[in-house]
Design an enzyme around this catalytic site. Structure first.
Site, short mmCIF file in Angstrom:
data_model
loop_
_atom_site.label_atom_id
_atom_site.label_comp_id
_atom_site.label_asym_id
_atom_site.label_seq_id
_atom_site.Cartn_x
_atom_site.Cartn_y
_atom_site.Cartn_z
N LYS A 1 13.12 -5.49 22.11
CA LYS A 1 13.15 -5.55 20.66
C LYS A 1 12.76 -4.24 20.29
O LYS A 1 12.06 -3.60 21.02
CB LYS A 1 12.53 -6.75 20.03
CG LYS A 1 11.22 -6.79 20.33
CD LYS A 1 10.08 -6.08 19.64
CE LYS A 1 8.73 -6.24 20.12
NZ LYS A 1 7.68 -5.41 19.68
N ASP B 1 4.89 -12.47 20.38
CA ASP B 1 6.33 -12.14 20.30
C ASP B 1 7.21 -13.21 20.90
O ASP B 1 8.64 -12.93 20.67
CB ASP B 1 6.67 -10.77 20.83
CG ASP B 1 5.76 -9.50 20.27
OD1 ASP B 1 5.37 -9.94 19.01
OD2 ASP B 1 5.90 -8.50 20.55
O1 C5P Z 1 -0.25 -12.80 21.70
P1 C5P Z 1 -0.33 -11.65 22.70
O2 C5P Z 1 -0.79 -12.24 24.15
O3 C5P Z 1 0.90 -10.96 23.00
O4 C5P Z 1 -1.33 -10.70 22.25
C1 C5P Z 1 -2.08 -9.84 22.79
C2 C5P Z 1 -3.27 -9.42 21.98
O5 C5P Z 1 -2.82 -8.67 21.07
C3 C5P Z 1 -4.08 -10.59 21.57
O6 C5P Z 1 -5.03 -10.78 22.50
C4 C5P Z 1 -4.78 -10.03 20.29
O7 C5P Z 1 -5.71 -9.06 20.69
C5 C5P Z 1 -3.62 -8.99 19.77
N1 C5P Z 1 -2.83 -9.64 18.64
C6 C5P Z 1 -3.36 -9.73 17.40
N2 C5P Z 1 -2.47 -10.27 16.27
C7 C5P Z 1 -1.28 -10.66 16.72
C8 C5P Z 1 -0.83 -10.42 17.97
C9 C5P Z 1 -1.52 -9.95 18.90
O8 C5P Z 1 -4.31 -9.07 17.10
N3 C5P Z 1 -0.43 -11.04 15.84
#
Ligand code: C5P
Length: 306
Positions: free
Chosen positions: A16, A142
């Site tokens: 994406k 995501d």
């Molecule tokens: O959810 P995901 O594992 O992809 O997120 C990786 C990191 O990015 C999380 O640990 C967080 O620190 C940050 N994040 C965030 N807010 C979001 C998505 C991700 O702070 N909406």
């Protein structure tokens, strides 16, 4: 214990780009609320699972350069899925990677979503769409977008709320990857928090109707923004040069995707893409290029069955 169809099952996991990305303040759980326009593009990994009978659950992942075979979004998805439905089997995961990693293109999340899709298909669809979305959100913010099966969507909350929009079928793109420029998402969110603490800067949140209306306009009039842009310091010079190229070429729109490092240029006209490609090839010692099409439903080979 759930029954399943033994054998190898394969799916494309598409990437994406975030055409727009607004990041709200840090929440008490450490995440941030976002408002974003996600567009699926025709750049994909090929993900496969080979599921065979076994007395206990055994998940393995074939080696993929740059990815920990024990801990990655695909293994995580398989583990969560198996636990949710009571799957006892030998699950061998493999993935032919084409989507660059830590690029803001959602490759890891899309691979994880593909595993959830595949296993749900193999097991005869025991989980509902909502249950799969819930599992996906635990794997990564995501992942729900890739599970939703839409090629363009308004995404909000942490990433778990996905509202499909009607996709355009006339968008082409060049994704530009500056060499050696992987960006960690967690690091970028932290940098953004620190910047906001220092400067009290805040950006304007656009709502779904604004984003949907802008998406339908000619790309040269788009004023989508990405809040991560000011924190990607070391890449600033490359992004500035790409912005200038977009401006001087005209009839196109350029933006960083996600928290970087990929920069994506969108145009309606393939001639513009050709011109950009020629100009970008002058930078090729520093950049890696992918010329692609933005997906729309009819064009997409993506499997959306849940
Ligand atoms: O959810 P995901 O594992 O992809 O997120 C990786 C990191 O990015 C999380 O640990 C967080 O620190 C940050 N994040 C965030 N807010 C979001 C998505 C991700 O702070 N909406």
């Amino acid at each position: 214990m759930v029954s399943f169809l033994p054998g190898t099952h394969t799916e494309r996991a598409y990437a994406k780009v975030n055409l727009h990305l607004h990041v709200g303040l840090r929440r008490s759980d450490g995440y941030h609320d976002i408002t974003s326009l996600f567009q699926m593009i025709d750049l994909y990994d090929t993900v496969a699972v080979d599921v065979q009978p076994a007395g206990h659950l055994h998940i393995t992942c074939d080696p993929i350069p740059g990815i920990d075979p024990q801990r990655n979004t695909m293994v995580d998805s398989a583990l969560r899925y198996a636990e949710a439905v009571g799957l006892t089997a030998s699950v061998r995961i493999s993935c032919e990677k084409r989507i660059p990693m830590q690029a803001g293109l959602g490759g890891g999340s899309s691979d994880g979503a593909a595993i959830l899709h595949l296993l749900n298909r193999v097991c005869g669809y025991p989980l509902t769409y909502e249950e799969l979305m819930h599992l996906g959100a635990q794997v990564g913010s995501d992942v729900p977008f890739f599970l939703a099966g839409s090629t363009v969507a308004f995404v909000h909350g942490r990433g778990e709320h996905v509202e499909p929009l009607f996709p355009r079928d006339d968008l082409h793109a060049i994704v530009v990857m500056p060499h050696g420029s992987a960006v960690s998402t967690a690091w970028a969110f932290g940098e953004l928090d620190a910047l906001r603490e220092r400067t009290h800067a805040a950006s304007k949140r656009l709502e779904k109707p604004d984003l949907a209306a802008m998406y339908r306009l000619p790309v040269s009039t788009w004023s989508f923004t990405n809040d991560f842009r000011p924190v990607l310091g070391e890449l600033e010079a490359v992004y500035d040069a790409l912005d200038r190229l977009v401006e001087e070429t005209g009839n196109c729109f350029g933006t960083v995707s996600g928290s970087g490092s990929a920069y994506c240029i969108i145009a309606e006209n393939l001639e513009i893409i050709g011109q950009l490609q020629v100009k970008l090839e002058l930078f090729l010692h520093e950049l890696c290029l992918y010329v692609i099409k933005c997906l729309h439903r009819e064009h997409s080979g993506a499997t959306v069955s849940l």
